[in-house]
Motif scaffolding. Structure first.
Motif, PDB file in Angstrom:
ATOM      1  N   LYS A 105     -12.228  -0.494  11.157  1.00  0.00           N
ATOM      2  CA  LYS A 105     -10.824  -0.776  11.526  1.00  0.00           C
ATOM      3  C   LYS A 105      -9.958  -1.287  10.128  1.00  0.00           C
ATOM      4  CE  LYS A 105      -9.051  -4.096  13.753  1.00  0.00           C
ATOM      5  NZ  LYS A 105      -9.381  -5.022  14.878  1.00  0.00           N
ATOM      6  N   ASN A 106     -10.575  -2.168   9.380  1.00  0.00           N
ATOM      7  CA  ASN A 106      -9.931  -2.546   8.268  1.00  0.00           C
ATOM      8  C   ASN A 106      -9.522  -1.607   7.258  1.00  0.00           C
ATOM      9  OD1 ASN A 106      -9.823  -5.335   9.116  1.00  0.00           O
ATOM     10  ND2 ASN A 106     -11.784  -5.813   8.446  1.00  0.00           N
ATOM     11  N   PHE A 107     -10.480  -0.748   6.992  1.00  0.00           N
ATOM     12  CA  PHE A 107     -10.239   0.271   5.996  1.00  0.00           C
ATOM     13  C   PHE A 107      -9.170   1.452   6.834  1.00  0.00           C
ATOM     14  CE2 PHE A 107     -14.606  -1.030   5.380  1.00  0.00           C
ATOM     15  CZ  PHE A 107     -14.488  -0.958   4.024  1.00  0.00           C
ATOM     16  N   GLU A 108      -9.227   1.572   7.991  1.00  0.00           N
ATOM     17  CA  GLU A 108      -8.368   2.437   8.600  1.00  0.00           C
ATOM     18  C   GLU A 108      -6.829   1.787   8.463  1.00  0.00           C
ATOM     19  OE1 GLU A 108     -10.307   3.358  12.288  1.00  0.00           O
ATOM     20  OE2 GLU A 108      -8.030   3.652  13.012  1.00  0.00           O
ATOM     21  N   PHE A 109      -6.810   0.623   8.500  1.00  0.00           N
ATOM     22  CA  PHE A 109      -5.340   0.097   8.498  1.00  0.00           C
ATOM     23  C   PHE A 109      -4.918   0.257   7.272  1.00  0.00           C
ATOM     24  CE2 PHE A 109      -2.986  -3.589   7.593  1.00  0.00           C
ATOM     25  CZ  PHE A 109      -2.028  -3.830   8.720  1.00  0.00           C
ATOM     26  N   PHE A 110      -5.686  -0.045   6.089  1.00  0.00           N
ATOM     27  CA  PHE A 110      -5.366  -0.014   4.674  1.00  0.00           C
ATOM     28  C   PHE A 110      -4.869   1.681   4.596  1.00  0.00           C
ATOM     29  CE2 PHE A 110      -6.338   1.065   0.141  1.00  0.00           C
ATOM     30  CZ  PHE A 110      -5.376   0.448  -0.284  1.00  0.00           C
ATOM     31  N   PHE A 111      -5.908   2.388   4.937  1.00  0.00           N
ATOM     32  CA  PHE A 111      -5.436   3.954   4.466  1.00  0.00           C
ATOM     33  C   PHE A 111      -4.287   4.413   5.220  1.00  0.00           C
ATOM     34  CE2 PHE A 111      -9.551   3.363   2.621  1.00  0.00           C
ATOM     35  CZ  PHE A 111      -9.390   3.851   1.220  1.00  0.00           C
ATOM     36  N   THR A 112      -3.936   4.000   6.272  1.00  0.00           N
ATOM     37  CA  THR A 112      -2.979   4.451   7.202  1.00  0.00           C
ATOM     38  C   THR A 112      -1.627   3.729   6.954  1.00  0.00           C
ATOM     39  OG1 THR A 112      -3.506   3.085   9.138  1.00  0.00           O
ATOM     40  CG2 THR A 112      -4.399   5.584   8.754  1.00  0.00           C
ATOM     41  N   SER A 113      -1.642   2.522   6.079  1.00  0.00           N
ATOM     42  CA  SER A 113      -0.617   1.826   5.895  1.00  0.00           C
ATOM     43  C   SER A 113       0.560   2.584   5.269  1.00  0.00           C
ATOM     44  CB  SER A 113      -0.895   0.536   5.236  1.00  0.00           C
ATOM     45  OG  SER A 113      -1.068   0.818   4.088  1.00  0.00           O
ATOM     46  N   GLY A 114       0.408   3.541   4.625  1.00  0.00           N
ATOM     47  CA  GLY A 114       1.425   4.114   3.695  1.00  0.00           C
ATOM     48  C   GLY A 114       1.593   3.562   2.205  1.00  0.00           C
ATOM     49  N   ASN A 115       0.723   2.313   2.051  1.00  0.00           N
ATOM     50  CA  ASN A 115       0.959   1.806   0.704  1.00  0.00           C
ATOM     51  C   ASN A 115      -0.242   2.321  -0.233  1.00  0.00           C
ATOM     52  OD1 ASN A 115       2.956   0.061   1.140  1.00  0.00           O
ATOM     53  ND2 ASN A 115       1.821  -1.212   2.485  1.00  0.00           N
ATOM     54  N   ALA A 116      -1.397   2.667   0.523  1.00  0.00           N
ATOM     55  CA  ALA A 116      -2.533   3.119  -0.338  1.00  0.00           C
ATOM     56  C   ALA A 116      -2.448   4.053  -1.433  1.00  0.00           C
ATOM     57  CB  ALA A 116      -3.664   3.716   0.832  1.00  0.00           C
ATOM     58  N   GLY A 117      -1.742   5.308  -0.973  1.00  0.00           N
ATOM     59  CA  GLY A 117      -1.569   6.136  -2.026  1.00  0.00           C
ATOM     60  C   GLY A 117      -0.855   5.610  -3.179  1.00  0.00           C
ATOM     61  N   ARG A 118       0.405   4.943  -3.133  1.00  0.00           N
ATOM     62  CA  ARG A 118       1.153   4.577  -4.184  1.00  0.00           C
ATOM     63  C   ARG A 118       0.236   3.518  -5.027  1.00  0.00           C
ATOM     64  NH1 ARG A 118       4.555   0.003  -4.107  1.00  0.00           N
ATOM     65  NH2 ARG A 118       3.791  -0.541  -2.211  1.00  0.00           N
ATOM     66  N   ILE A 119      -0.365   2.688  -4.427  1.00  0.00           N
ATOM     67  CA  ILE A 119      -0.979   1.488  -4.987  1.00  0.00           C
ATOM     68  C   ILE A 119      -2.115   2.177  -5.888  1.00  0.00           C
ATOM     69  CG2 ILE A 119      -0.106  -0.417  -4.024  1.00  0.00           C
ATOM     70  CD1 ILE A 119      -2.740  -0.786  -2.744  1.00  0.00           C
ATOM     71  N   MET A 120      -2.683   3.112  -5.332  1.00  0.00           N
ATOM     72  CA  MET A 120      -4.114   3.811  -5.971  1.00  0.00           C
ATOM     73  C   MET A 120      -3.640   4.600  -7.062  1.00  0.00           C
ATOM     74  SD  MET A 120      -7.001   4.507  -3.117  1.00  0.00           S
ATOM     75  CE  MET A 120      -6.307   5.748  -2.295  1.00  0.00           C
ATOM     76  N   TRP A 121      -2.515   5.255  -6.947  1.00  0.00           N
ATOM     77  CA  TRP A 121      -1.888   5.990  -7.840  1.00  0.00           C
ATOM     78  C   TRP A 121      -1.438   5.213  -9.231  1.00  0.00           C
ATOM     79  CZ3 TRP A 121      -1.310  10.185 -10.676  1.00  0.00           C
ATOM     80  CH2 TRP A 121      -0.385  10.376 -11.585  1.00  0.00           C
ATOM     81  N   ASN A 122      -0.719   4.159  -8.647  1.00  0.00           N
ATOM     82  CA  ASN A 122      -0.193   3.092  -9.941  1.00  0.00           C
ATOM     83  C   ASN A 122      -1.453   2.580 -10.655  1.00  0.00           C
ATOM     84  OD1 ASN A 122       2.103   3.364  -9.497  1.00  0.00           O
ATOM     85  ND2 ASN A 122       2.439   1.626  -8.171  1.00  0.00           N
ATOM     86  N   THR A 123      -2.498   2.286  -9.730  1.00  0.00           N
ATOM     87  CA  THR A 123      -3.708   1.687 -10.691  1.00  0.00           C
ATOM     88  C   THR A 123      -4.324   2.610 -11.487  1.00  0.00           C
ATOM     89  OG1 THR A 123      -4.321   0.711  -8.578  1.00  0.00           O
ATOM     90  CG2 THR A 123      -5.762   0.712 -10.224  1.00  0.00           C
ATOM     91  N   LEU A 124      -4.705   4.006 -11.323  1.00  0.00           N
ATOM     92  CA  LEU A 124      -5.218   5.038 -11.941  1.00  0.00           C
ATOM     93  C   LEU A 124      -4.197   5.343 -13.101  1.00  0.00           C
ATOM     94  CD1 LEU A 124      -6.796   7.309  -9.446  1.00  0.00           C
ATOM     95  CD2 LEU A 124      -7.938   5.852 -11.110  1.00  0.00           C
TER      96      LEU A 124
END
Lengths: 312, 337
Positions: free
Chosen positions: B88-107
């Protein structure tokens, strides 16, 4: 061993093969090539860029607050004023945080050097069934970490170290990278001396403390410096785990000044404090000891970084 | 002596040379080790114990603590009592809408930092190598190494002097722009240029450090390599770029592998110290680590943040293994760092 000598320029030992480069060198002395000139300019420019911020902050910290807030930063403190320093040192906070930082740095470095040296020697000792597993054991944390949350739970819930300086110290005392730097140095300990000691009946501890350590002063200096700078500059764990202002280390005090200039007033005894100058003065106070120790320390840093390379 | 055993620890051989626990040098010690051990001596155990205990508690402990990622963690029940939550915790993160942006920024930021600091390191090392005279060279080396010693907090204050002056004034960069009648910019409210500003900061801080590593590698290049160049009348620039640079590849490869292994870890220190909680800049500067930190601090959401941490560690681990294998394929003889 210095990193400052380089192959193409270094004077070659007299030999037949060296005759030609020598001619070339002499010719260059008269007419430096464009690339060499560009190099001097490039390194000089980068060097200036490295130093300018330090000068700006020092000059700013010695400028009167009224001028600083009107005209902004300038390269020369005019009018000269030590109000900011006077205000900071009049308060007790700076002394407390200096104490905290010194405690964290001294105790942290001591624990770190002792435990790093110990495990590094056992790894360097080369016993297949002990050294190799330990090397892997030390290497894994470089690849895989638990991350912030488990560390937070560990420190605050399990170990109950909240508001203790040890919460800042203990997570950082083993840097696997430095363990391996030290291992590679220890491996160079002359085997004959160790053998001689063992034949004379010296045990492992005696060999380590009376032979290996005295022979390893250079690498211990390197390791100690790396750890000391880490601890001096540490603020992340302090930010997480230390909430009592009286226990803040210097970096955290400084971080509070970034978040809000209003915090500067807490440092002094009066409320009408020169807040901007205080922020800069606090910066100078924080980096001061490092910059004073720098001419001595820099050599060892270069040595530490070069240790791995020379083995290649 | 034992080639198969050697191979099982192969990722190690990449490291400081410390990984190479088992080359020629240890053979003499190995011969007499067992007897001294079994006979009487627990000295080695005593020497290794402090570090082992510290690593178990502060490195391996948190790894085990990652089970929190699969829990609905609450402080009262602790790690052992909290109910399980599956993914559930993973789901919450990946569906929160922030995941894509912060992963892109990090990379994106890490790739920028890595490329820029490596490039600056090589160029500075080449230029330092041109400088004659021990004293002059050491002086320059010391000067460009200074920024490595200051904490991100101090860097942040330096940067403010340039981008935002005291009392809301413009700062030095804007003063400079003003001299040429260029429009001033309110840097701390403008997310666009920040990846580049942060890259400049990283180069400033690490350029000297990297150059020391590369200069050490240059120093170990045998002089004969250059003799042919001298005889053929090559210029200094040609020798630097045609001879030295190719010979620096192994060193660069190792630094690259190390960097790739950390590519999914945001540079928390620098970014948080500089950007802090300045929400207007998050669009381009918010990375996984700063996000996790804020999530933990403001929401106290242990489960989701631990899930992100686990995700990061696993991806980082996979990347470092891939990078190691690729690097070993192309430059197996290297052993710096």
């Amino acid at each position: 061993m210095t990193a400052t000598e380089t192959a193409p320029i270094r004077t070659t030992p007299p030999s037949a093969a060296a005759a030609r480069p020598h001619d070339a060198r002499r010719r260059r002395r008269h007419r430096p090539e464009p690339f060499t000139i560009a190099s001097y300019l490039g390194v000089g420019a980068f060097g200036l860029v490295c130093l300018i911020p330090f000068w700006m902050v020092i000059a700013g910290s010695l400028t009167a607050e009224s001028v600083l807030s009107q005209r902004g930063y300038s390269f020369w403190p005019d009018p000269f004023s030590v109000d900011a320093y006077a205000t900071i040192f009049a308060g007790s906070r700076v002394w407390l945080s200096y104490g905290a930082t010194i405690f964290i740095t001294v105790v942290g470095t001591a624990i770190a050097v002792a435990s790093t040296s110990g495990i590094a020697w056992v790894i360097a000792r080369g016993l297949p069934w002990l050294s190799k597993p330990l090397a892997v054991f030390t290497y894994i944390p470089m690849l895989f970490t638990g991350g912030l949350v488990p560390m937070y739970i560990l420190i605050t819930q399990v170990l109950q170290l909240r508001n203790s300086w040890f919460a800042v110290i203990l997570p950082l005392v083993i840097a696997p990278f430095l363990v391996f730097v030290q291992v590679s140095f220890f491996r160079g300990t002359p085997q004959e001396i160790l053998d001689a000691a063992r034949i004379d009946g010296a045990g492992e501890l005696r060999v380590f403390f009376q032979i290996v350590l005295p022979l390893s002063k250079p690498v211990i200096a390197v390791i100690a410096l790396f750890y000391a700078v880490t601890f001096w500059n540490e603020w992340f764990h302090a930010l997480l785990f230390i909430s009592e202002p009286a226990k803040y280390p210097l970096q955290l005090v400084l971080q509070n000044l970034i978040t809000s200039v209003a915090n500067a007033a807490d440092l002094g005894t009066t409320t009408a404090a020169p807040v901007y100058a205080i922020r800069l003065a606090m910066t100078v106070i924080t980096i001061g000891p490092i910059l004073l120790a720098y001419p001595f320390a820099q050599r060892y840093f270069v040595k530490g970084l070069t240790l791995g390379a020379s083995k290649g | 002596m034992e080639p198969p055993e050697h191979d099982t620890t192969s990722p190690l051989r990449l490291r400081t040379g410390g990984g190479e626990t088992d080359t020629a040098r240890q053979t003499p010690a190995k011969a007499k080790a067992p007897r001294s051990w079994r006979g009487r001596d627990y000295g080695l155990v005593i020497l290794a114990a402090p570090a082992v205990i510290l690593l178990v508690i502060f490195s391996y402990g948190p790894m085990a603590g990652l089970v929190v990622a699969f829990q609905d963690f609450n402080v009262a029940d602790g790690v052992f009592g909290s109910p399980w939550a599956g993914f559930k915790n993973f789901e919450f993160f990946f569906t929160s809408g922030n995941a894509g942006r912060i992963m892109w920024n990090t990379l994106f930021l890490n790739v920028l930092f890595l490329a820029a600091t490596l490039g600056a390191g090589v160029v500075l090392a080449l230029m330092l190598n041109e400088i004659r005279g021990r004293v002059t060279k050491r002086f320059f080396q010391s000067v460009i190494f200074v920024p490595y010693f200051v904490s991100p907090i101090v860097v942040s204050i330096f940067l403010q002097a340039f981008l935002a002056g005291p009392g809301g004034r413009g700062g030095l960069v804007n003063d400079f722009l003003g001299m040429f009648a260029l429009p001033e910019l309110s840097w701390y409210t403008e997310p666009g240029p920040w990846p580049w500003i942060l890259t400049v900061v990283k180069v400033w801080q690490l350029g000297g450090y990297m150059s020391v590593i590369f200069l050490a590698a240059i120093t170990s290049i045998p002089e004969e390599v250059y003799e042919a160049g001298v005889i053929d009348g090559a210029s200094r620039a040609q020798m630097a770029f045609r001879i030295t640079v190719p010979l620096l590849k192994p060193t660069a490869a190792i630094l690259l592998v190390l960097g790739v292994g950390r590519i999914f870890y945001g540079d928390f220190g620098t970014i948080y110290a500089i950007v802090g909680d300045n929400g207007t800049l998050f669009a381009t500067t918010d990375v996984i680590d700063t996000y996790v930190f804020r999530a933990l601090r403001t929401f106290g959401d242990f489960g989701t943040t631990a899930a992100i941490g686990l995700f990061q560690s696993v991806v980082g681990f996979v990347l470092v293994v891939i990078a190691t294998l690729v690097q070993r394929r192309y430059a197996r003889e290297t052993s710096i760092l």
